[in-house]
Design an enzyme around this catalytic site. Structure first.
Site, short mmCIF file in Angstrom:
data_model
loop_
_atom_site.label_atom_id
_atom_site.label_comp_id
_atom_site.label_asym_id
_atom_site.label_seq_id
_atom_site.Cartn_x
_atom_site.Cartn_y
_atom_site.Cartn_z
N LYS A 161 3.34 -4.90 6.24
CA LYS A 161 3.17 -4.12 7.97
C LYS A 161 4.44 -3.73 7.80
CE LYS A 161 1.24 -8.53 9.26
NZ LYS A 161 1.14 -9.19 8.37
N GLU B 272 9.01 -8.48 16.20
CA GLU B 272 8.23 -7.50 16.90
C GLU B 272 8.69 -7.70 18.68
OE1 GLU B 272 5.24 -4.82 14.50
OE2 GLU B 272 4.42 -6.73 15.00
N HIS C 141 -2.10 -18.05 15.97
CA HIS C 141 -2.58 -17.05 15.80
C HIS C 141 -3.48 -16.43 14.81
CE1 HIS C 141 1.34 -15.98 17.24
NE2 HIS C 141 2.03 -16.49 16.95
N ARG D 132 -10.34 -4.83 3.78
CA ARG D 132 -11.54 -5.78 2.98
C ARG D 132 -12.51 -5.82 4.39
NH1 ARG D 132 -10.20 -9.92 5.95
NH2 ARG D 132 -7.81 -10.90 6.34
#
Length: 651
Positions: free
Chosen positions: A116, A200, A235, A297
């Site tokens: 990421k 973040e 999440h 994907r």
């Protein structure tokens, strides 16, 4: 076009890919673990090969074994599905080296988007907006905590590798950061073999909007519109829909452009998804969204895109992998209606969404106008602790959002699952929630409305008990009559029998039963075979599934399990408590951490252990204050559901 495909996956996605491949004339080759030897996707394939024991790390994650099977079976391409090896760059390279096409993007794109932090830096250079935060290499806990303080709480800790909510923690306070970091790193290591994280800023009123992109080997990249995946818990996505509610043409163009630029930045081809986080506090805006990650994907929720565009994305994947051009341009695409998908899981919302395993004694999935069901299990099969506990994806399409939701609601009402507990009632409550119906969406909607969504444990319904007890009484009557006439008293296939019941007034008698661990005295109507007296209640419909000595009674999306017991053999504990203060494993899983030692004093509700199941961590708490009397397992041990981990003695 290829003549054969090996599907390096299992369950509903393996079956879904296989159906498209067969329609296209390809020979379908399946691989399976011991646990999946009799699974529907194995039976559907033209040929199937065993690749190892049940644990994924010994079967579906063993790339060398899968490639060996592909060579032996003469597979011209390998479709990885999603999960497992689908985003493994080394596996993609190994396929190419073996002369077998990998149905996915180039290994370089997988590698570029697989971490990421690097992905954010790459797309930022391409002009794609990213969330403020720390995306660097430094992983010292004190340093990361300092960065979180500088960013300002709340912050989100996210595993650099992988996805699916694993290794992700929201932190609201400075004092909670270290514990959340350790948990996220541990979960990331278990899921992806990589403990590294980034930190973040947590976006307020966040909406999760993702864009389906597609590229071919001739340099063409386009998008197939967006999906809203804001309905999440821990999440993980629960309900997805397309298109995103409240998305204007101008804002859609901005999302699409950013997604295409991100894909082009890594020379992408095949199916991929660019995930964005949007600040939904003022509605979707062209300047109010940020790149989160790219999934290189096919996504679990791809059916909603297929239903609004009319394209089979798996077919496009196979054609692109074979070197064909995309058959359409961006201008050719149009949105037709609205589609929404609900993930039907074997889990218990009332117990923190813990996975629920076991045999599927009954499975009735809906059908009807605008409905599509993607499932990888059948009645009589089993939900095991080794893999994701998804039973089915229920997808509804309609000319507009409200019609699609209405169809999904009716579909959920007609869904019958007996054996493992499911989230059926929770899903129905969610799509009926006023904020969801009004498209007031953000990723915190579920957490803010736990009670309204029926996540709190319901009280035992006496009418449900009466139906189950009545069935026991009727069956016992039949058994005694059969014995009297020298006939066998038990049906040869009792679990497959299911009935619908309505309630009527009548004469009463009593019966004692054990209901999910507690004894109940139930008043029955002996005047009719399927009739009980419920004053002032009227008629209610139930579904009863009988299996040996157990009855499953389903009503309003809830399942109650009842067993007949012999009062001479069972000592009832009417309190329902555990006199020994035992702490038991809430599910089949692995004991990944112990936080106490024998003799240590603990408080009620204190975290004493962590159990991992299906790559997710679940804390285990002390049931009362006292001292740790004994510990039955060491960290790393595999445990069955209900196994005693430790006991707490009163101080």
């Amino acid at each position: 076009m290829f003549r054969s495909v090996l599907i390096a996956n299992r369950g509903e996605i393996a079956l879904r890919v296989a159906r498209t491949a067969r329609r296209m004339g390809l020979r379908v080759i399946a691989v399976h673990s011991d646990a999946d030897a009799k699974a529907p996707f194995v039976a559907f394939a033209d040929e199937a090969h065993r690749i190892g024991p049940a644990p994924a790390r010994e079967s579906y994650l063993v790339a060398e074994r899968i490639l060996e099977v592909a060579k032996r079976a003469g597979a011209e391409c390998i479709h990885p599905g999603y999960g497992f090896l689908s985003e493994n760059a080394e596996f993609a390279e190994s396929c190419a080296a073996a002369g077998i096409a990998f149905v996915g993007p180039p290994a370089s794109a997988i590698r570029a988007m697989g971490l990421k932090d690097a992905a954010k830096a790459l797309v930022e250079k391409a002009g794609v907006p990213v969330v403020p935060g720390y995306h660097g290499e430094m992983q010292d806990a004190a340093f990361l905590k300092e960065k979180a303080d500088q960013i300002g709480y709340p912050v989100l800790i996210k595993a650099i590798a992988g996805g699916g909510g694993k290794g992700m923690r929201r932190v609201d306070r400075h004092v909670d950061f270290e514990e959340a970091l350790a948990s996220a790193q541990r979960e990331a290591t278990n899921a992806f073999g990589d403990p590294r994280v980034l930190v973040e800023k947590y976006v307020t009123a966040p909406r999760h909007v993702e864009v389906q992109v597609f590229g071919d080997r001739h340099g063409n990249v386009m998008h197939f519109f967006e999906r809203d995946c804001s309905m999440q818990r821990r999440h993980q996505k629960v309900i997805e829909e397309a298109p995103a509610p409240g998305m204007s043409r101008e804002v859609r163009a901005a999302f699409g452009k950013a997604a295409v630029e991100a894909a082009k930045a890594v020379g992408y081809y095949g199916a991929g998804t660019i995930e964005f986080i949007a600040d939904g506090s003022q509605g979707l805006r062209a300047d109010g969204f940020y790149f989160m990650e790219m999934n290189t994907r096919l996504q679990v929720e791809h059916p909603v895109t297929e239903m609004i565009t009319g394209f089979d994305l798996v077919e496009l994947q196979l054609r692109v992998a074979a070197g064909e051009r995309l058959p359409v341009t961006q201008e050719d695409l149009a949105i037709h209606g609205h589609a929404v998908e609900a993930r039907l899981y074997a889990e218990e919302p009332e117990r923190g969404f813990l996975p629920s395993t076991g045999k599927l004694h009954a499975l009735r999935l809906p059908s009807g106008e605008g409905l599509r069901i993607d499932s990888g299990v059948t009645e009589g099969g089993e939900v095991t602790p080794f893999y994701d506990p998804m039973i089915a994806k229920i997808i509804a399409h309609g000319p507009d959002r409200q019609t699609a939701l209405d169809r999904l609601g009716l579909a959920l009402e007609s869904t019958i699952v007996a054996g493992p507990k499911t989230n059926t009632r929770f899903l129905k409550a969610l799509i009926d929630h006023p904020d969801f119906r009004a498209a007031k969406l953000d990723t915190g909607l579920i957490d803010r409305n736990l009670a309204a969504l029926g996540i709190l444990a319901p009280e035992i319904d006496p009418e449900t008990l009466a139906v189950g007890a009545l069935a026991f009484a009727a069956r016992e009557k039949e058994r005694l009559e059969a014995v009297a006439t020298a006939r066998s008293g038990w049906p040869s296939d009792p679990w497959s029998k299911s009935h619908g019941f309505a309630l009527h007034p009548g004469r009463e008698t009593g019966l004692r039963v054990l209901v999910e661990g507690e004894t109940r005295d139930v008043r029955l109507d002996a005047a009719a075979e399927a009739a009980i007296d419920i004053p002032k209640k009227g008629h209610r419909s139930f579904t009863l599934v009988e299996t040996g000595d157990t009855n499953f009674i389903l009503v309003d999306g809830l399942q109650t399990e009842m067993r007949m017991v012999d009062a001479l053999d069972v000592a009832f504990d009417d309190s329902g408590g555990d006199a020994g203060g035992n702490v038991k494993s809430p599910m089949h899983g692995k004991l990944v951490a112990l936080f106490v030692v024998e003799g240590e004093r603990v408080e009620k509700g204190q975290r004493v252990a962590i159990v991992e199941a299906m790559k997710m961590e679940h804390p285990v708490l002390a049931p009362r204050a006292g001292r740790i009397e004994s510990i039955a397992f060491e960290a790393g041990a595999q445990m069955g559901q209900g196994a005693r981990i430790l006991s707490v003695a009163e101080a």
